[in-house]
Design a protein around this motif. Sequence first.
Motif, PDB file in Angstrom:
ATOM      1  N   ALA A 176       0.824  -1.211   0.000  1.00 19.53           N
ATOM      2  CA  ALA A 176       0.000   0.000   0.000  1.00 19.53           C
ATOM      3  C   ALA A 176       0.858   1.261   0.000  1.00 19.53           C
ATOM      4  CB  ALA A 176      -0.929  -0.010   1.213  1.00 19.53           C
ATOM      5  N   VAL A 177       1.993   1.253   0.716  1.00 17.33           N
ATOM      6  CA  VAL A 177       2.856   2.435   0.770  1.00 17.33           C
ATOM      7  C   VAL A 177       3.435   2.724  -0.618  1.00 17.33           C
ATOM      8  CG1 VAL A 177       4.935   3.432   1.802  1.00 17.33           C
ATOM      9  CG2 VAL A 177       3.398   2.032   3.192  1.00 17.33           C
ATOM     10  N   PHE A 178       3.924   1.673  -1.277  1.00 14.45           N
ATOM     11  CA  PHE A 178       4.464   1.857  -2.638  1.00 14.45           C
ATOM     12  C   PHE A 178       3.370   2.357  -3.581  1.00 14.45           C
ATOM     13  CE2 PHE A 178       5.363   0.289  -6.923  1.00 14.45           C
ATOM     14  CZ  PHE A 178       6.644   0.811  -7.117  1.00 14.45           C
ATOM     15  N   ASP A 179       2.153   1.834  -3.396  1.00 18.13           N
ATOM     16  CA  ASP A 179       1.038   2.255  -4.236  1.00 18.13           C
ATOM     17  C   ASP A 179       0.764   3.749  -4.059  1.00 18.13           C
ATOM     18  OD1 ASP A 179      -1.174   2.100  -5.957  1.00 18.13           O
ATOM     19  OD2 ASP A 179      -2.537   1.747  -4.278  1.00 18.13           O
ATOM     20  N   ALA A 180       0.804   4.219  -2.797  1.00 19.88           N
ATOM     21  CA  ALA A 180       0.561   5.647  -2.535  1.00 19.88           C
ATOM     22  C   ALA A 180       1.658   6.509  -3.153  1.00 19.88           C
ATOM     23  CB  ALA A 180       0.484   5.883  -1.031  1.00 19.88           C
ATOM     24  N   GLN A 183       1.198   6.677  -6.893  1.00 17.15           N
ATOM     25  CA  GLN A 183       0.131   7.590  -7.269  1.00 17.15           C
ATOM     26  C   GLN A 183       0.567   9.042  -7.144  1.00 17.15           C
ATOM     27  OE1 GLN A 183      -2.766   6.922  -8.698  1.00 17.15           O
ATOM     28  NE2 GLN A 183      -2.244   4.739  -8.697  1.00 17.15           N
ATOM     29  N   ASP A 184       1.354   9.349  -6.078  1.00 18.73           N
ATOM     30  CA  ASP A 184       1.875  10.711  -5.931  1.00 18.73           C
ATOM     31  C   ASP A 184       2.776  11.075  -7.109  1.00 18.73           C
ATOM     32  OD1 ASP A 184       0.539  10.932  -3.558  1.00 18.73           O
ATOM     33  OD2 ASP A 184       2.277  10.403  -2.314  1.00 18.73           O
ATOM     34  N   PHE A 185       3.603  10.105  -7.530  1.00 17.19           N
ATOM     35  CA  PHE A 185       4.513  10.355  -8.660  1.00 17.19           C
ATOM     36  C   PHE A 185       3.725  10.588  -9.955  1.00 17.19           C
ATOM     37  CE2 PHE A 185       6.979   8.527 -12.230  1.00 17.19           C
ATOM     38  CZ  PHE A 185       8.036   9.447 -12.238  1.00 17.19           C
ATOM     39  N   LEU A 186       2.689   9.773 -10.176  1.00  9.27           N
ATOM     40  CA  LEU A 186       1.871   9.939 -11.383  1.00  9.27           C
ATOM     41  C   LEU A 186       1.111  11.260 -11.356  1.00  9.27           C
ATOM     42  CD1 LEU A 186       0.437   6.327 -11.833  1.00  9.27           C
ATOM     43  CD2 LEU A 186       2.341   7.391 -13.044  1.00  9.27           C
ATOM     44  N   ASP A 187       0.635  11.654 -10.163  1.00  6.78           N
ATOM     45  CA  ASP A 187      -0.046  12.950 -10.051  1.00  6.78           C
ATOM     46  C   ASP A 187       0.925  14.091 -10.326  1.00  6.78           C
ATOM     47  OD1 ASP A 187      -2.370  11.648  -9.405  1.00  6.78           O
ATOM     48  OD2 ASP A 187      -2.097  11.857  -7.235  1.00  6.78           O
ATOM     49  N   LEU A 188       2.185  13.920  -9.889  1.00  7.10           N
ATOM     50  CA  LEU A 188       3.201  14.946 -10.128  1.00  7.10           C
ATOM     51  C   LEU A 188       3.450  15.113 -11.627  1.00  7.10           C
ATOM     52  CD1 LEU A 188       5.316  16.899  -8.892  1.00  7.10           C
ATOM     53  CD2 LEU A 188       6.941  14.982  -8.940  1.00  7.10           C
ATOM     54  N   LEU A 189       3.407  13.987 -12.359  1.00  4.56           N
ATOM     55  CA  LEU A 189       3.602  14.043 -13.815  1.00  4.56           C
ATOM     56  C   LEU A 189       2.307  14.411 -14.545  1.00  4.56           C
ATOM     57  CD1 LEU A 189       5.778  10.857 -14.411  1.00  4.56           C
ATOM     58  CD2 LEU A 189       6.554  13.226 -14.289  1.00  4.56           C
ATOM     59  N   ASN A 190       1.210  14.560 -13.759  1.00  3.16           N
ATOM     60  CA  ASN A 190      -0.102  14.887 -14.346  1.00  3.16           C
ATOM     61  C   ASN A 190      -0.547  13.807 -15.336  1.00  3.16           C
ATOM     62  OD1 ASN A 190      -2.409  16.426 -14.613  1.00  3.16           O
ATOM     63  ND2 ASN A 190      -1.581  17.662 -16.306  1.00  3.16           N
ATOM     64  N   ILE A 191      -0.309  12.561 -14.951  1.00  2.80           N
ATOM     65  CA  ILE A 191      -0.735  11.420 -15.762  1.00  2.80           C
ATOM     66  C   ILE A 191      -1.850  10.705 -15.019  1.00  2.80           C
ATOM     67  CG2 ILE A 191      -0.048   9.229 -16.788  1.00  2.80           C
ATOM     68  CD1 ILE A 191       2.761  10.300 -17.032  1.00  2.80           C
ATOM     69  N   ASP A 192      -3.051  10.806 -15.543  1.00  3.08           N
ATOM     70  CA  ASP A 192      -4.213  10.220 -14.873  1.00  3.08           C
ATOM     71  C   ASP A 192      -4.360   8.737 -15.165  1.00  3.08           C
ATOM     72  OD1 ASP A 192      -4.897  12.690 -13.793  1.00  3.08           O
ATOM     73  OD2 ASP A 192      -6.044  13.262 -15.573  1.00  3.08           O
ATOM     74  N   ASN A 193      -3.979   8.338 -16.366  1.00  6.07           N
ATOM     75  CA  ASN A 193      -4.207   6.950 -16.761  1.00  6.07           C
ATOM     76  C   ASN A 193      -3.008   6.456 -17.563  1.00  6.07           C
ATOM     77  OD1 ASN A 193      -5.202   4.463 -17.463  1.00  6.07           O
ATOM     78  ND2 ASN A 193      -7.231   5.222 -18.029  1.00  6.07           N
ATOM     79  N   LEU A 194      -1.965   6.077 -16.858  1.00 14.57           N
ATOM     80  CA  LEU A 194      -0.734   5.651 -17.519  1.00 14.57           C
ATOM     81  C   LEU A 194      -0.946   4.399 -18.351  1.00 14.57           C
ATOM     82  CD1 LEU A 194       2.304   5.999 -17.924  1.00 14.57           C
ATOM     83  CD2 LEU A 194       2.662   4.638 -15.837  1.00 14.57           C
TER      84      LEU A 194
END
Length: 529
Positions: A176-180, A183-194
């Motif tokens: 779960a920690v890695f998942d969070a 998600q933070d990294f993807l939000d930083l890149l502004n990628i909603d659906n990689l």
Amino acid sequence: MKSNPNRLWLVAIVLGWLFDFLFWKHAPGISFAIYVVLCLAGGMYLLLGVEKTKPARDALWLLIPILFFATITFVRAEPMTTFLAHFLTLFLLGVLAITYLGGRWIWYGLFDYVSGFLKLVGNMLSKPLTFSAELRKERTERGDPPKRSIMPVVRGVLIALPVIAIFASLLASADAVFDARLQDFLDLLNIDNLAEYIFRISYILIGAYLLVGVFLHAARHSKDEELDTEKKSVIGQFLGFTESAIVLGSVAILFVIFVVIQFQYFFGGQANIHIDGYTYSEYARRGFGELVAVAFFSLLLILGLGAITRRESGTQRNTFSVLSVGIVVLVLVMLFSAYKRLVLYETAYGFSELRTYTHVFMIWLGLLLVATVILEIIHRERMFALAALIAAIGFAATLPILNVDAFIVHQNVQRAVNGEELDISYFTELSADALPALVEAYHTKSLPDTVKDALGASLVCLHQNQTPAEESQNTDWRSYHFSRWAQIGLLEKIQPELKDYRVYTADWPILIVTPLGVKHNCGYGSFMD
């Protein structure tokens, strides 16, 4: 293309991206025709402009049906019409690719089409790789220093992306920690659906790879130096003339007996429908499919025996031709009988899409049989593939020209004018192609009040059945479809004329009460109080 291979890959990748741009999350419409034109333009640019390989003149004739059927895909909405238009567009594009340099598709036999498409598919899968290997080998043989290229890096990144995505997804599910953090990294890149982006990039590149294979095949392997029909048959003519003559003669005798016995039924019309207690439906449908099957398998029998039978003298060749022609003539008689049965069925029960397809198909099947007779008489049996292709194109072209759903409306309304029952529930199941014909019929001043009353109910049902989702999916220009877009505006335009129809939507199905007091359940028929 060896002088500038990067241009080949660039054009293919651009076409792959355009496919994604035109079709991703958009209902097909004018986008298909646009993409066909773009692929043709890209191919001509590479083959004619870059490679300087001129197409054969006869190959260019294929552009006429290709562009015609591509246009039909956004002009007609009837399912069979659009399916055949899409299929024949892609099929003829394939024929253009396999005969670009040779242009001998007119002389193709059935085996030439099969082998040609198998070679095309094989080259689509293998040629892009072997092409790159050939370029490296030629540079090495010339002693040219290896060129610096960013392509290996690009290929490595593209291969790594889906691999990383798969492992990242598994690890995110495991912790779960890695998942969070992910998600933070993807939000930083502004990628909603990689995952979606990786999927789209993947099929763009796969499509580009296959297009490169098509272009390379057209440039190098479409000369048609020797057709399969010009070579010695792989199977060989192993069957003797006597055996084939016995088979054809037996079939001819059987067909003669059948025609003689059934002659009264073939051409007796309505007067003979009840000879043995048959109803309209039983008479029209009994044996109809079987007679069409007889026509089809007789054609296969003649073609098959013609390919494997030894005919060592002029007498044997002439006898074989006479037997073949006799069988085809008898089949034409039976096919005409099946056609009359179908007409009787349509007269009694009206037209439907399936009956209209069959109606048109039988005409073209009959013409193909006539062409087979002519080819047999002039000893040009190898041109049967061309005759079959022309018949297929003719059948597929007849449907949009006829406008199947509009034709059904006109015919069934005319039956109603003549006193027959009008099934308006079937009208609501037709495509958008039927709507202009329905409106035209509704506006006919000489139409009986009862028929006009029923047609108005069908128009109200069509308006009620059109969902907001169906309207919204056609708003983007890429989804533009002539019939579907016209339907939306036409239904709205005619609503003021239908204000006297009462609509009850509380229950399902929707209930329509006409000005004459007839109740219609949309899609389920009508009934009186």
